[in-house]
Design a protein around this motif. Structure first.
Motif, PDB file in Angstrom:
ATOM      1  N   MET A 145      42.663  43.799  27.059  1.00  0.00           N
ATOM      2  CA  MET A 145      44.004  43.334  27.391  1.00  0.00           C
ATOM      3  C   MET A 145      43.963  41.884  27.859  1.00  0.00           C
ATOM      4  SD  MET A 145      46.063  45.951  26.967  1.00  0.00           S
ATOM      5  CE  MET A 145      47.507  45.553  27.955  1.00  0.00           C
ATOM      6  N   ASN A 146      45.044  41.148  27.578  1.00  0.00           N
ATOM      7  CA  ASN A 146      45.210  39.780  28.066  1.00  0.00           C
ATOM      8  C   ASN A 146      46.324  39.736  29.107  1.00  0.00           C
ATOM      9  OD1 ASN A 146      43.345  38.891  26.129  1.00  0.00           O
ATOM     10  ND2 ASN A 146      44.953  38.606  24.613  1.00  0.00           N
ATOM     11  N   ARG A 157      53.551  38.771  38.834  1.00  0.00           N
ATOM     12  CA  ARG A 157      54.389  39.967  39.008  1.00  0.00           C
ATOM     13  C   ARG A 157      54.722  40.601  37.658  1.00  0.00           C
ATOM     14  NH1 ARG A 157      58.513  37.699  40.724  1.00  0.00           N
ATOM     15  NH2 ARG A 157      59.999  38.082  39.024  1.00  0.00           N
ATOM     16  N   TRP A 158      55.036  39.763  36.653  1.00  0.00           N
ATOM     17  CA  TRP A 158      55.328  40.296  35.318  1.00  0.00           C
ATOM     18  C   TRP A 158      54.119  41.051  34.755  1.00  0.00           C
ATOM     19  CZ3 TRP A 158      57.167  34.810  33.521  1.00  0.00           C
ATOM     20  CH2 TRP A 158      58.411  34.520  34.108  1.00  0.00           C
ATOM     21  N   CYS A 159      52.937  40.489  34.970  1.00  0.00           N
ATOM     22  CA  CYS A 159      51.712  41.124  34.461  1.00  0.00           C
ATOM     23  C   CYS A 159      51.473  42.477  35.126  1.00  0.00           C
ATOM     24  CB  CYS A 159      50.505  40.211  34.678  1.00  0.00           C
ATOM     25  SG  CYS A 159      50.449  38.772  33.580  1.00  0.00           S
ATOM     26  N   ILE A 160      51.630  42.523  36.436  1.00  0.00           N
ATOM     27  CA  ILE A 160      51.418  43.787  37.160  1.00  0.00           C
ATOM     28  C   ILE A 160      52.412  44.850  36.693  1.00  0.00           C
ATOM     29  CG2 ILE A 160      51.535  44.905  39.424  1.00  0.00           C
ATOM     30  CD1 ILE A 160      50.488  42.250  40.622  1.00  0.00           C
ATOM     31  N   ASP A 161      53.676  44.463  36.600  1.00  0.00           N
ATOM     32  CA  ASP A 161      54.710  45.428  36.191  1.00  0.00           C
ATOM     33  C   ASP A 161      54.486  45.911  34.748  1.00  0.00           C
ATOM     34  OD1 ASP A 161      55.843  45.128  38.667  1.00  0.00           O
ATOM     35  OD2 ASP A 161      57.468  43.792  37.996  1.00  0.00           O
ATOM     36  N   SER A 162      54.171  44.980  33.853  1.00  0.00           N
ATOM     37  CA  SER A 162      53.992  45.347  32.444  1.00  0.00           C
ATOM     38  C   SER A 162      52.726  46.179  32.236  1.00  0.00           C
ATOM     39  CB  SER A 162      53.939  44.085  31.574  1.00  0.00           C
ATOM     40  OG  SER A 162      55.143  43.343  31.679  1.00  0.00           O
ATOM     41  N   MET A 163      51.642  45.772  32.891  1.00  0.00           N
ATOM     42  CA  MET A 163      50.409  46.552  32.795  1.00  0.00           C
ATOM     43  C   MET A 163      50.627  47.952  33.354  1.00  0.00           C
ATOM     44  SD  MET A 163      47.589  45.189  31.427  1.00  0.00           S
ATOM     45  CE  MET A 163      46.272  46.050  32.281  1.00  0.00           C
ATOM     46  N   LEU A 193      42.391  50.467  29.753  1.00  0.00           N
ATOM     47  CA  LEU A 193      42.920  49.135  29.471  1.00  0.00           C
ATOM     48  C   LEU A 193      42.095  48.134  30.278  1.00  0.00           C
ATOM     49  CD1 LEU A 193      46.790  49.768  29.552  1.00  0.00           C
ATOM     50  CD2 LEU A 193      45.178  49.994  27.637  1.00  0.00           C
ATOM     51  N   ALA A 194      41.254  47.388  29.585  1.00  0.00           N
ATOM     52  CA  ALA A 194      40.312  46.477  30.231  1.00  0.00           C
ATOM     53  C   ALA A 194      40.843  45.051  30.170  1.00  0.00           C
ATOM     54  CB  ALA A 194      38.934  46.575  29.578  1.00  0.00           C
ATOM     55  N   ILE A 195      41.384  44.567  31.277  1.00  0.00           N
ATOM     56  CA  ILE A 195      41.969  43.227  31.317  1.00  0.00           C
ATOM     57  C   ILE A 195      40.857  42.180  31.327  1.00  0.00           C
ATOM     58  CG2 ILE A 195      42.125  43.107  33.850  1.00  0.00           C
ATOM     59  CD1 ILE A 195      44.899  41.774  33.427  1.00  0.00           C
ATOM     60  N   TRP A 235      41.617  33.074  29.236  1.00  0.00           N
ATOM     61  CA  TRP A 235      42.409  31.855  29.328  1.00  0.00           C
ATOM     62  C   TRP A 235      43.806  32.143  29.889  1.00  0.00           C
ATOM     63  CZ3 TRP A 235      38.966  28.359  29.378  1.00  0.00           C
ATOM     64  CH2 TRP A 235      37.812  28.508  28.603  1.00  0.00           C
ATOM     65  N   GLY A 236      44.709  31.206  29.729  1.00  0.00           N
ATOM     66  CA  GLY A 236      46.033  31.387  30.306  1.00  0.00           C
ATOM     67  C   GLY A 236      45.973  31.642  31.798  1.00  0.00           C
ATOM     68  N   LEU A 237      46.793  32.558  32.248  1.00  0.00           N
ATOM     69  CA  LEU A 237      46.866  32.882  33.671  1.00  0.00           C
ATOM     70  C   LEU A 237      45.524  33.365  34.210  1.00  0.00           C
ATOM     71  CD1 LEU A 237      49.322  32.885  35.673  1.00  0.00           C
ATOM     72  CD2 LEU A 237      49.376  35.365  35.360  1.00  0.00           C
ATOM     73  N   SER A 238      44.766  34.067  33.375  1.00  0.00           N
ATOM     74  CA  SER A 238      43.502  34.657  33.831  1.00  0.00           C
ATOM     75  C   SER A 238      42.360  33.654  33.933  1.00  0.00           C
ATOM     76  CB  SER A 238      43.094  35.795  32.899  1.00  0.00           C
ATOM     77  OG  SER A 238      42.851  35.318  31.586  1.00  0.00           O
ATOM     78  N   SER A 239      42.604  32.380  33.584  1.00  0.00           N
ATOM     79  CA  SER A 239      41.582  31.356  33.822  1.00  0.00           C
ATOM     80  C   SER A 239      41.327  31.193  35.316  1.00  0.00           C
ATOM     81  CB  SER A 239      42.014  30.004  33.232  1.00  0.00           C
ATOM     82  OG  SER A 239      41.991  30.043  31.830  1.00  0.00           O
ATOM     83  N   ASN A 240      42.333  31.514  36.097  1.00  0.00           N
ATOM     84  CA  ASN A 240      42.206  31.500  37.556  1.00  0.00           C
ATOM     85  C   ASN A 240      41.744  32.890  37.987  1.00  0.00           C
ATOM     86  OD1 ASN A 240      42.842  31.791  40.378  1.00  0.00           O
ATOM     87  ND2 ASN A 240      44.129  29.963  40.209  1.00  0.00           N
TER      88      ASN A 240
END
Length: 320
Positions: free
Chosen positions: A152-153, A185-191, A205-207, A211-216
């Motif tokens: 998952m991204n 918040r969008w990621c938590i709710d959608s996941m 579901l392995a996040i 890149w993107g938000l997950s670069s941090n």
């Protein structure tokens, strides 16, 4: 009485002789020296199961590289499994998916991961809903193929060009009027919505740090931890997707890893180059008590026919 006394003196030595004789015979039958027979065999250390991503042979070129051929290559080279990139699938029909599953089974290979693409970093709820539905569809595909986990991204703002500078610093400002906290918040709710379907299907579901938000890494863990109580929540740690010094960040994520994607760059990377110390990475994984699959993503320009084999040789040396 005298004869009995002598017999009692000889009995222990006779027993010792018989014992030695039997041990020696067993050792000879086993093809080892007699003195080596009583020694216990040394226990070998754990070897991580190694998979190869179908992406290693394709790299998003115009013509898709057949997944069937990747499975055949993986079996010939001696991999334990094949990770399937969803976008590389020829189609999503049941006969096609069953063919891939059967081909892997006939070649003694597992299919540990289905790598999909989606983004929850989208301000419009209806856009996020589309990617939730896409993920649920992919959970059904994974179930059909007997695949236990999905990559998952988080997604990204897509406000900057994906060039060499981006892959060095990963900086990407939010869209005007929004913040990274909104995206988290969008990621938590959608996941969370996706996890409901994943739990029912028995699919993880392995996040990924993709890149993107997950670069941090702080952001990634801020998304992961509230969802970690779900039996379907996992993490895919990619060795090549870190901004800056990868090892301290890898060390932070390793304890949560469900699966690891390990990149190599023979012939120079398609997007960027990295020199990764896999002995150090292997040490971090052992320290974290990681026990899962390591999946090769060969992202170099060298012909996969040679580069994948080189990568497997390296991984066998460091991950055994």
């Amino acid at each position: 009485m005298e004869n009995n006394h002598k017999g009692s003196e000889l009995a222990p030595s006779r027993r010792d002789w018989l014992k030695t004789s039997m041990l020696g015979s067993a050792a000879l039958l086993a093809g080892v020296p007699a003195q080596a027979a009583p020694e216990a065999k040394k226990k070998e250390g754990k070897r991580y199961p190694l998979a190869v991503s179908t992406y290693s042979y394709w790299h998003f070129q115009q013509e898709k590289y057949p997944i069937e051929k990747v499975i055949e290559h993986a079996a010939r080279l001696g991999f334990d499994g094949v990770e399937i990139l969803h976008r590389q699938m020829e189609n999503e029909t049941i006969p096609y998916m069953n063919k891939l599953k059967r081909l892997a089974f006939d070649n003694g290979l597992s299919l540990p991961l289905l790598s999909i693409h989606q983004s929850f970093v989208q301000p419009k709820a209806e856009d996020r809903r589309k990617d939730v539905e896409h993920t649920i569809k992919c959970i059904n595909l994974a179930t059909q193929m007997g695949i236990p986990a999905i990559r998952m991204n988080t997604g990204s703002w897509r406000t900057v060009k994906r060039d060499a500078n981006y892959y060095k610093d990963g900086k990407e400002p939010p869209m005007e009027g929004f913040t990274d906290k909104d995206a988290i918040r969008w990621c938590i709710d959608s996941m969370g919505e996706c996890l409901v379907a994943a739990e029912k299907a028995g699919v993880v579901l392995a996040i990924e740090n993709h890149w993107g938000l997950s670069s941090n890494i702080d952001y990634l863990l801020e998304i992961y931890k509230p969802l970690a109580s779900s039996p379907a929540m996992g993490m895919n740690v990619d060795t090549g997707n870190f901004v800056g010094d990868p090892y301290p960040q890898f060390e932070r994520l390793a304890p949560y890893a469900t699966i690891v994607q390990a990149k190599t760059y023979y012939g120079g990377g398609h997007f960027y180059d990295l020199e990764l110390d896999y002995k150090r990475i292997a040490s971090i994984l052992r320290k974290a008590n990681f026990k899962g699959y390591i999946s090769l993503e060969m992202e170099g320009k060298e012909d996969p026919e040679t580069a994948v084999s080189k990568s497997l040789k390296l991984f066998r040396e460091v991950f055994s």
